[in-house]
Motif scaffolding. Structure first.
Motif, mmCIF file in Angstrom:
data_model
loop_
_atom_site.group_PDB
_atom_site.id
_atom_site.type_symbol
_atom_site.label_atom_id
_atom_site.label_comp_id
_atom_site.label_asym_id
_atom_site.label_seq_id
_atom_site.Cartn_x
_atom_site.Cartn_y
_atom_site.Cartn_z
ATOM 1 N N ARG A 1 21.510 -51.119 -48.260
ATOM 2 C CA ARG A 1 22.744 -51.479 -48.731
ATOM 3 C C ARG A 1 23.949 -51.372 -47.350
ATOM 4 N N MET A 2 23.492 -50.365 -46.423
ATOM 5 C CA MET A 2 24.296 -50.509 -45.381
ATOM 6 C C MET A 2 24.397 -51.622 -44.616
ATOM 7 N N THR B 1 14.514 -40.162 -54.069
ATOM 8 C CA THR B 1 15.795 -39.657 -55.004
ATOM 9 C C THR B 1 15.827 -40.255 -56.415
ATOM 10 N N GLY C 1 14.589 -46.160 -47.776
ATOM 11 C CA GLY C 1 14.856 -45.496 -48.777
ATOM 12 C C GLY C 1 15.565 -44.065 -48.342
ATOM 13 N N GLY C 2 15.638 -43.003 -49.383
ATOM 14 C CA GLY C 2 16.177 -42.005 -49.422
ATOM 15 C C GLY C 2 15.441 -40.947 -48.278
ATOM 16 N N GLY D 1 14.988 -50.428 -50.928
ATOM 17 C CA GLY D 1 15.579 -49.250 -50.678
ATOM 18 C C GLY D 1 17.026 -49.082 -50.369
ATOM 19 N N GLY D 2 17.354 -48.200 -51.253
ATOM 20 C CA GLY D 2 18.904 -48.076 -51.214
ATOM 21 C C GLY D 2 19.684 -48.073 -49.774
ATOM 22 N N SER D 3 18.996 -47.403 -48.616
ATOM 23 C CA SER D 3 19.594 -47.386 -47.459
ATOM 24 C C SER D 3 20.014 -48.764 -46.832
ATOM 25 N N GLY E 1 17.515 -42.153 -45.957
ATOM 26 C CA GLY E 1 19.168 -41.906 -46.298
ATOM 27 C C GLY E 1 19.375 -40.433 -45.908
ATOM 28 N N GLU F 1 27.106 -37.810 -49.357
ATOM 29 C CA GLU F 1 26.240 -38.930 -49.882
ATOM 30 C C GLU F 1 27.166 -40.119 -50.266
ATOM 31 N N SER G 1 29.713 -48.360 -47.407
ATOM 32 C CA SER G 1 28.967 -49.568 -47.640
ATOM 33 C C SER G 1 29.940 -50.866 -47.913
ATOM 34 N N LYS H 1 29.054 -41.827 -47.837
ATOM 35 C CA LYS H 1 28.251 -42.692 -46.958
ATOM 36 C C LYS H 1 28.192 -43.965 -47.911
#
Ligand code: AMP
Length: 630
Positions: A350-351, A24, A206-207, A346-348, A242, A279, A286, A282
């Motif tokens: 953060r969940m 991403t 990640g994404g 990785g961004g995911s 993600g 997105e 978080s 989502k």
């Protein structure tokens, strides 16, 4: 001290940057004696969206602008293309769910897209992103940048790694080293941690991809800059990220829309909008328990609904469970060590649901102190610093998937097994199955399964010109060598005849060397052409403005000018007007240098007019004698 000086000099003259080429977003970073830092563009932004727009007759648009207008150009904007790198067209069809662009068949059946009226390969898309990062780094550092360490998911196979190297070359960068993303993250983490031996897991969600690596870090007590980073095992899925969750939220939104307005067939633009809103919801969840959503579906229909965190978590559960399954497999491969830390990347990650699941599996509080967006790029920069001689850490990475050769009956003989430390090499002797066979095709495969049909084909090459011998007599020695980048070279020799094979493995789903050469030449030619067009268009705009004000000043001051000067000025204006018209008709055919000269000539000549015009205006502003002072 000498080392520090040498690195500083290398950094100044020929730096190696670290690049996280993400699904991403992508980033570029540099590391010097003070540590790694990400580099920002002229607007101060460090995250470059890995998004490119292709429109007919226009230069590709990369990054923020392409992403901002993705809804207007849904089919010509390519996002999340990393998952198609080094894959075949047939494979791309299987993994295309949720991809907003159009797939096409590239040269020799490789994955590609149709955008802007042409066929574009994922390598070319990645090259444009890399070229933009290169330009950002050059502007930030004030030096040309030719070399980079580029990260890839640990689970990328040989073809995907080769495709990444090809993309770098197309962008004018030498990929000095391809490093696994979780290993890079461990290097960045290594700078921040307490100096004691540790076994860590890097959980990288990640994404588009999921990676898990288990590493052992051994600090060197005598020299702070030469720690050992040994990857014990790695596992993952190059099609889990993600983006998959966004797709599930999109489907949920479509169900909501169908409940309110009946079944609908969304246009590509509406689909793109749904993806964006999915997105956003989502990400909002978080931090919050509910995300209200309002989307204009066109034709006066506005979808209003609220997604709760609990609903999102229920959708995410199967995806999170898959990551945990891979995590367990990696732990088993590493010999079930006791973990000291789990580093989240990785961004995911953060969940909260992801963090909780990892905490429950490991009994550890996940380490989230490093910015999950930056940590991989920072680690790549640390690796670049090591290559420049700045640090002496030893990085022992592993091969993610076993490598082997096809044998009789469609089985695979494994030469190098997964999780072997790289660099590594292995040899094995084969023979022929048929009398008087003068050539043997070697089919190289990667994967864990036993049969060819279940592994990925990396490439084939042929050992030709063997002297005819009875079956079973030739002794064919095949060597697999995997370098520190995880890239494979295969060589083969027949022992009795001394015959050696031509060694380049033509990647099954990649570009050939000749194709990369051609694309590089074309990119270079296009870059020159694009620069030319840009220059001519700018000249025409500025020249039109000049002509406008000179025309106006001339009308005001005509009677105050000498006739010869007037004639000269008018001839020069006519000449420049001619260039403007030519540029507006056909900018590619316009001589930019001659145009520039004509504009400069008029600029020079019009100085006198300018002065006369100013003098006249001042005069007209002089208050008449006797008028009251203000
Ligand atoms: P990366 O590939 O590491 O850049 O991760 C990008 C992925 O992280 C995308 O799927 C994003 O939607 C996702 N992401 C970013 N921030 C968050 C967040 N706060 N919560 C959930 N997912 C996020």
């Amino acid at each position: 001290m000498v080392d520090a000086l040498a690195t500083t000099i290398a950094l100044m003259s020929d730096p190696i940057v670290g690049i996280d080429l993400g699904t991403t977003h992508s980033l570029v970073a540099i590391c010097d004696e003070t540590g790694p830092r990400v580099l920002a563009d002229a607007e101060g932004r460090t995250l470059l969206p890995s998004v490119v727009r292709f429109l007919v007759g226009q230069a590709p648009v990369v990054g923020h602008e392409a992403r901002a207008h993705a809804v207007e150009f849904p089919l010509d904007t390519i996002a999340s293309s990393k998952r198609f790198m080094g894959r075949s067209h047939a494979e791309s069809l299987r993994i295309a769910e949720g991809f907003g662009g159009r797939l096409a068949e590239g040269p020799r059946g490789i994955a590609a897209f149709e955008a802007g009226g042409r066929t574009v390969t994922p390598q070319e898309v990645a090259a444009l992103v890399l070229a933009k990062l290169k330009a950002t780094a050059e502007a930030a550092l004030g030096h040309p940048v030719r070399r980079a360490v580029i990260t890839v998911p640990a689970y990328f196979d040989d073809g995907q790694r080769q495709a990444t190297r090809d993309a770098a070359r197309l962008a004018g960068l030498l990929a000095e080293r391809i490093v696994n993303e979780p290993t890079a993250a461990a290097l960045a983490y290594g700078l921040n941690r307490a100096r004691k031996p540790e076994t860590i897991a890097v959980y990288d969600f990640g994404g588009g991809t999921f990676d898990i690596s288990i590493l052992r870090i051994e600090p060197d007590e005598t020299h702070a800059a030469s720690d050992l980073f040994q990857v014990l095992a790695t596992n993952g899925d190059t099609r889990l990220g993600g983006d998959d969750l966004d797709l599930l939220v999109m489907q949920w939104l479509l169900t909501q829309a169908a409940a309110q307005f009946g079944p609908l067939t969304p246009s590509p633009g509406v689909l793109q909008a749904l993806r964006t809103f999915a997105e956003r919801a989502k990400i909002a969840l978080s931090d919050r328990d509910a995300a209200p959503i309002e989307i204009d579906l066109g034709a006066g229909r506005a979808l209003r609904c609220t997604l709760s965190r609990a609903e999102l978590v229920a959708m995410a559960r199967p995806l999170i469970d898959r990551t945990l399954e891979k995590f367990r497999a990696a732990l088993t491969d590493a010999g079930n060590p006791t973990l000291d830390r789990v580093v989240m990347v990785g961004g995911s990650t953060r969940m909260p649901a992801v963090r909780e699941a990892v905490a429950a599996l490991t009994g550890l509080d996940p380490y989230t102190a490093l910015d999950p967006d930056q940590v991989v790029a920072l680690g790549a920069a640390v690796q670049a610093h090591i290559l420049m001689g700045g640090r002496r850490d030893l990085l022992l990475d592993v091969i993610p998937l076993s490598l082997g050769l096809e044998t009789r009956g469609g089985a695979v003989a494994k030469l190098i097994v997964k999780n072997a430390s790289i660099p590594t090499r292995a040899t094995e002797t084969f023979t022929t199955a048929v009398d008087n066979q003068t050539g043997i095709v070697l089919h190289v495969l990667q994967g864990e399964r036993e049969m060819v049909a279940d592994c990925r084909s990396i490439g084939r090459f042929e050992l030709k010109g063997l002297p005819p011998m009875p079956a079973g007599i030739p002794q064919l020695e095949v060597e697999f060598a995997v370098d520190a980048n995880g890239v494979l070279t295969v060589s083969a020799a027949e022992r009795r005849s001394g015959k050696r094979a031509s060694l380049q493995v033509v990647p099954s789903h990649g570009l050939t060397a000749a194709e990369v050469d051609r694309l590089e030449r074309e990119a270079f030619a296009h870059a020159r052409q694009d620069m030319h067009l840009h220059r001519v268009v700018d000249l025409a705009v500025n020249a039109r403005l000049d002509l406008k004000w000179i025309g106006e000043a001339l009308a005001r001051t005509r009677e105050a000018l000498e006739p010869t000067y007037m004639e000269e000025l008018e001839a020069s204006m006519t000449r420049l007007k001619g260039f403007c018209e030519a540029a507006e008709r056909d900018p590619a055919a316009t001589d930019a240098d001659a145009f520039h000269k004509a504009k400069d000539a008029l600029d020079q000549l019009s100085m006198r007019l300018h002065e006369t015009s100013i003098a006249r205006s001042l005069k007209s502003m002089t208050p008449p004698k006797g008028s009251p002072r203000t």
